[in-house]
Design an enzyme around this catalytic site. Structure first.
Site, mmCIF file in Angstrom:
data_model
loop_
_atom_site.group_PDB
_atom_site.id
_atom_site.type_symbol
_atom_site.label_atom_id
_atom_site.label_comp_id
_atom_site.label_asym_id
_atom_site.label_seq_id
_atom_site.Cartn_x
_atom_site.Cartn_y
_atom_site.Cartn_z
ATOM 1 N N ASN A 1 0.819 -1.212 0.000
ATOM 2 C CA ASN A 1 0.000 0.000 0.000
ATOM 3 C C ASN A 1 0.850 1.259 0.000
ATOM 4 O O ASN A 1 0.450 2.296 -0.539
ATOM 5 C CB ASN A 1 -0.928 0.006 1.219
ATOM 6 C CG ASN A 1 -1.960 -1.099 1.180
ATOM 7 O OD1 ASN A 1 -2.059 -1.848 0.223
ATOM 8 N ND2 ASN A 1 -2.722 -1.210 2.247
ATOM 9 N N ASN B 1 0.153 -1.780 -7.106
ATOM 10 C CA ASN B 1 -0.143 -2.707 -6.009
ATOM 11 C C ASN B 1 -1.616 -2.630 -5.626
ATOM 12 O O ASN B 1 -2.139 -1.543 -5.352
ATOM 13 C CB ASN B 1 0.699 -2.363 -4.779
ATOM 14 C CG ASN B 1 0.326 -3.195 -3.570
ATOM 15 O OD1 ASN B 1 0.715 -4.350 -3.450
ATOM 16 N ND2 ASN B 1 -0.455 -2.613 -2.655
ATOM 17 N N GLU B 2 -2.288 -3.762 -5.626
ATOM 18 C CA GLU B 2 -3.654 -3.907 -5.097
ATOM 19 C C GLU B 2 -4.596 -2.779 -5.512
ATOM 20 O O GLU B 2 -5.392 -2.293 -4.698
ATOM 21 C CB GLU B 2 -3.619 -4.034 -3.569
ATOM 22 C CG GLU B 2 -3.018 -5.345 -3.096
ATOM 23 C CD GLU B 2 -3.136 -5.552 -1.592
ATOM 24 O OE1 GLU B 2 -3.767 -4.714 -0.914
ATOM 25 O OE2 GLU B 2 -2.589 -6.553 -1.098
ATOM 26 N N TYR C 1 -3.885 -13.694 2.369
ATOM 27 C CA TYR C 1 -3.514 -13.844 3.771
ATOM 28 C C TYR C 1 -4.579 -14.694 4.449
ATOM 29 O O TYR C 1 -5.768 -14.597 4.109
ATOM 30 C CB TYR C 1 -3.418 -12.491 4.477
ATOM 31 C CG TYR C 1 -2.302 -11.619 3.956
ATOM 32 C CD1 TYR C 1 -0.997 -11.781 4.397
ATOM 33 C CD2 TYR C 1 -2.549 -10.632 3.004
ATOM 34 C CE1 TYR C 1 0.027 -10.989 3.918
ATOM 35 C CE2 TYR C 1 -1.535 -9.830 2.519
ATOM 36 C CZ TYR C 1 -0.250 -10.013 2.977
ATOM 37 O OH TYR C 1 0.766 -9.229 2.493
ATOM 38 N N GLU D 1 2.479 -11.509 -2.449
ATOM 39 C CA GLU D 1 2.201 -11.392 -1.009
ATOM 40 C C GLU D 1 1.425 -12.642 -0.586
ATOM 41 O O GLU D 1 0.375 -12.931 -1.151
ATOM 42 C CB GLU D 1 1.388 -10.135 -0.674
ATOM 43 C CG GLU D 1 2.142 -8.835 -0.890
ATOM 44 C CD GLU D 1 1.354 -7.620 -0.422
ATOM 45 O OE1 GLU D 1 0.586 -7.747 0.573
ATOM 46 O OE2 GLU D 1 1.495 -6.552 -1.040
#
Length: 634
Positions: free
Chosen positions: A241, A341-342, A406, A452
Site C-alpha cells: 500500500n 499494487n492492489e 492472507y 504477497e
C-alpha cells in the site's frame, strides 16, 4: 510432463488407498507414500522463495536499517515524543532557515544555561562501538556535545562536537562522534542520548544520527546475517500500500536532506533514509534480484518512467546523471517491475474502476516496453471480477500477474495448516480456468507472481502489524511451498510477506534478531529442497513433496506432520535407485504454540542429522514437524 494439485476429493481417495497401519502392537504407525519419479513437473522457479519488504512499521526502520534514533530529522517538534527538550532556553521549531523538512529546532539563549534535546529508551550492548553525527549551526562562542547516559544515570559518556568534518552552504556544519559502551554493568542496558549546547546566541539543529559501529552501509549486522542465511533469490520493494502514495524522488540524494514525511498508507513517519540506492546496496549485499513496484495510484507514467531511467538509464541520460551524482554511475539493470499494487482495493490510494485502471496499466506498460522491451512486467491481479477484466483487456500487456492472500487462525490445527495450500490451489485453479475460457489468453502463458502470501493474525508484538508466529504457522508455510511445487508450471514467483517484524519471518528487538518458525522453513527449503518436482501420493492430513536436483543426482522428500503422533513413513519411489542413508533436517517442537523470540534463547531451529537405512524401509517423523530427507541417486 505437467501435474497438478490433488483436489480434496482426490486426497480423500488417496487416504483410503494408502492407509497408515500399525506393523506391531506398540510400534509406530506406518504411513505409506508413493512417489513416481517418472512423472515430473516443470522445474520449480527459484523465485518461489522470494521475499517482500515494505515501508511499514518496523520492517525497514527498526528492523533492517540500523538507525537507533527515532525522528532523527525532527518531523515533529522536539517537545513531542520521542524527543524531549533540555533546559528552559527559548525554543521554537523554525520554518525559515530549516535544515530539512518543514521546520528545524532553533534556540535563542541569553545565558550560559545548558539546553538541547534528549531521547531515552535506547538499548546499548556492552563493549559495542557506536558512531554518529549531528548537523548543527552555532553562534560564535557556543559549545556543543553529545551525552549518553546508561542504566540508572550514574554512568555517562560525553563526546565534544568541536571539529566539523563538513560545512554546508547554509551554514550548518556536520560533527561526527564515536564511543564505546564500556561502562555497562550488564550485557545490555537501556540508556538515553542527548545533543547539548551552551552559550549565548542562536543555535540550530538539523539532522542527528546514531548507529552501531558494525552497521553494513547503514543496515543492521544481525538482521543482515539472518537474511544471508535466508538466501532469498528476489525481493519486492517498496510496497505494498505504501507505494501508491510514495514519491520515489524523496528517497534519493543526500540522506540527511531527504524530507521526512507522514507515511502515506500506514502509521508513523517515513524518514526516507532507505530509498532506491539503499535498496540496491541491500540486494547486492544479499546477492538477490530486485523487484521494484512503481506508483500507479497517485503516481503517473512520467514519474514512473523517470524512476525507471534513474534505475536503468545510461550515465549520460537525464536521470542517469542524477544517479551518477549520487555515487552510482553504472545502471542497476533491474529486470522485474510491478506495475502498481492492489489497485482493486478501495483502501488503495488512487483506486479506480477496473476498466479505467486497465487503461492506466496499459499506458504504463507501453511506456516501460518502449524504454526496454526485455523487462518482466507484473500486473495487479485479484481472483474474481477484477482478474476477468484485467486478463482480457490487458492480455497483451502482462508478463506475469500478481495475486495476494492472507489467512488467519483456525482453532483446529490441521485446518489452520491446510488453509495456506488451499488458498494457493484456489488461485492456481482460477488461472487454469482463465487460460481455458478466455480467447484473449490463447497461446499465452501468463504466470502468477504470488507476491504477497502469509498468515496474518494476532497482537502486534513487534510494532505495527508485528505479529508473532508459532510452530503451527511454520507447518502451514511448508505445506504452502509444497503446493507451489505441485503447481510449478503456473507459479513464476512467490514473495513471503513480509520479511522483518511486520508479519515477518525474522523478528528483532533493538539489539537482537532471530528467525521465526516460518523463516526457518523458508530457509530450509530454499537451501535444501530439489528443483524437479515428482508426483507423490500420501494420505491426509500429512503433506509430502518430493524432487530431484537439477542434475538428477540428489533426491529430496519433505513431510509435514501436523499431528501429535510420531509416525514411520515408508517411501515407495518408482523410477529411482536410491542409496541408503543420507541427511535429514527437522523443524519441530512438542507444542504447536511454541515460538522463537529475539530476546530469549532460541527454542526452535533447523536440526540436521543423518538417517540410516533406506527410505523404503521407513524413517521416523516426529510429531508437529517438518522433516526433509536427502538421499543420493545411484
Amino acid at each position: 510432463m505437467k501435474f497438478y494439485a490433488a483436489t480434496l476429493a482426490v486426497a480423500a481417495a488417496l487416504a483410503a488407498c494408502l492407509p497408515y497401519a500399525k506393523a506391531d502392537e506398540g510400534a509406530q504407525e506406518v504411513v505409506q507414500v508413493k512417489i513416481d519419479a517418472k512423472t515430473q513437473g516443470e522445474p520449480i522457479s527459484p523465485f518461489i522463495y522470494g521475499q517482500f519488504i515494505e515501508h511499514l512499521g518496523r520492517c525497514i526502520y527498526g528492523g533492517i536499517w540500523s538507525e537507533m534514533l527515532q525522528d532523527r530529522k525532527f518531523y515533529d517538534a522536539p517537545a513531542m515524543y520521542p524527543w524531549e527538550l533540555i533546559g528552559e532556553t527559548k525554543f521554537n521549531n523554525e520554518k525559515e532557515g530549516r535544515f530539512v523538512g518543514a521546520a528545524s529546532p532553533r534556540w535563542i539563549s541569553d545565558s550560559d544555561a545548558i539546553f538541547g534535546v534528549e531521547q531515552s529508551g535506547l538499548e546499548f550492548v556492552k563493549d559495542k562501538e557506536y558512531v554518529g553525527y549531528a548537523w548543527i549551526k552555532l553562534s560564535e562562542g557556543q559549545t556543543s556535545w553529545v551525552r549518553v547516559v546508561f542504566g540508572s544515570g550514574d554512568r555517562v559518556v560525553e563526546c565534544p562536537l568541536d571539529k566539523p568534518v563538513e560545512t554546508a552552504e547554509d551554514g550548518y556544519a556536520k560533527y561526527e562522534f564515536e564511543f564505546k559502551a564500556d561502562k555497562l554493568t550488564l550485557p545490555k542496558e537501556f540508556g538515553s542520548f542527548s545533543v547539548r549546547f551552551q552559550g549565548r546566541g542562536e543555535t540550530r539543529l538539523g539532522a542527528v544520527s546514531l548507529m552501531p559501529g558494525d552497521n553494513i552501509s547503514g543496515m543492521r549486522a544481525d538482521t543482515m546475517a539472518l537474511l544471508k542465511e535466508l538466501n532469498a533469490p528476489i525481493y519486492r520493494w517498496p510496497g505494498g500500500n505504501f507505494v501508491s502514495g510514495y514519491n520515489w524522488k524523496d528517497g534519493v540524494g543526500d540522506r540527511d536532506r531527504r524530507p521526512p514525511r507522514k507515511n502515506p498508507a500506514w502509521q508513523g513517519i517515513e524518514h526516507n533514509d532507505f530509498g532506491i540506492d539503499e535498496f540496491m546496496v541491500y540486494c547486492k549485499y544479499l546477492g538477490t534480484e530486485p523487484d521494484i513496484a512503481v506508483n500507479t495510484g497517485a503516481g503517473q507514467v512520467d514519474s514512473a518512467l523517470e524512476e525507471l531511467e534513474y534505475v536503468n538509464g545510461a550515465p549520460d541520460s537525464p536521470q542517469g546523471k542524477i544517479r551518477a551524482a549520487n555515487g552510482h554511475p553504472e545502471p542497476y539493470g533491474v529486470k522485474y517491475w510491478c506495475i502498481g499494487n492492489e489497485m482493486f482495493g478501495n483502501w488503495q490510494i488512487g483506486h479506480m474502476p477496473t476498466e479505467k485502471y486497465a487503461l492506466k496499466h496499459n499506458e504504463f506498460v507501453d511506456a516501460f516496453r518502449k524504454f526496454d522491451p526485455n523487462l518482466t512486467l507484473i500486473a495487479v491481479g485479484a481472483v474474481g471480477a477484477w482478474d476477468e477484466i484485467i486478463m482480457r483487456q490487458c492480455a497483451d500487456h502482462i508478463d506475469w500477474i500478481s495475486e495476494h492472500f492472507y489467512v488467519q487462525e483456525r482453532r483446529d490445527l490441521v485446518a489452520h495448516v491446510e488453509q495456506v495450500p488451499n488458498s494457493i490451489r484456489r488461485i492456481a485453479d482460477a488461472h487454469r480456468r482463465y487460460r481455458k475460457e478466455f480467447p484473449e489468453l490463447q497461446g499465452k502463458e501468463i504466470k502468477i507472481a504470488m507476491d504477497e502470501w502469509n498468515y496474518w493474525y494476532g497482537p502486534h508484538v513487534f510494532g505495527e502489524l508485528g505479529t508473532r508466529y508459532y510452530l503451527k504457522d511454520g507447518l502451514g508455510i511448508a505445506e504452502g511451498l509444497h503446493e507451489y511445487f505441485r503447481n510449478s508450471d503456473i507459479f513464476a514467483m512467490a514473495n513471503y510477506a513480509q520479511t522483518v517484524n511486520v508479519i515477518g519471518c525474522i523478528k528483532t528487538s533493538q539489539t537482537s534478531a532471530q528467525f521465526e518458525t516460518t523463516g526457518l522453513v523458508l530457509k530450509l527449503y530454499r537451501n535444501e529442497f530439489g528443483t524437479i518436482p515428482l508426483k507423490s501420493e500420501a494420505p491426509r492430513p500429512y503433506d509430502v513433496a518430493a524432487a530431484t536436483s537439477e542434475d538428477g543426482k540428489t533426491f529430496t522428500v519433505a513431510v509435514v506432520n501436523p499431528t501429535s503422533k510420531e509416525l514411520n513413513f515408508k517411501f515407495n519411489v518408482d523410477g529411482l535407485n536410491l542409496a541408503d542413508g543420507g541427511d535429514r533436517f527437522d523443524v519441530s517442537d512438542e507444542d504447536p504454540q511454541s515460538y522463537n523470540d529475539p530476546d530469549s534463547p532460541q527454542r526452535i531451529d533447523v536440526v540436521q542429522t543423518r538417517f540410516d537405512g533406506s527410505l523404503a524401509d521407513g524413517v521416523v517423523v516426529k510429531p508437529l514437524s517438518v522433516a526433509l530427507f536427502k538421499a543420493t541417486v545411484k
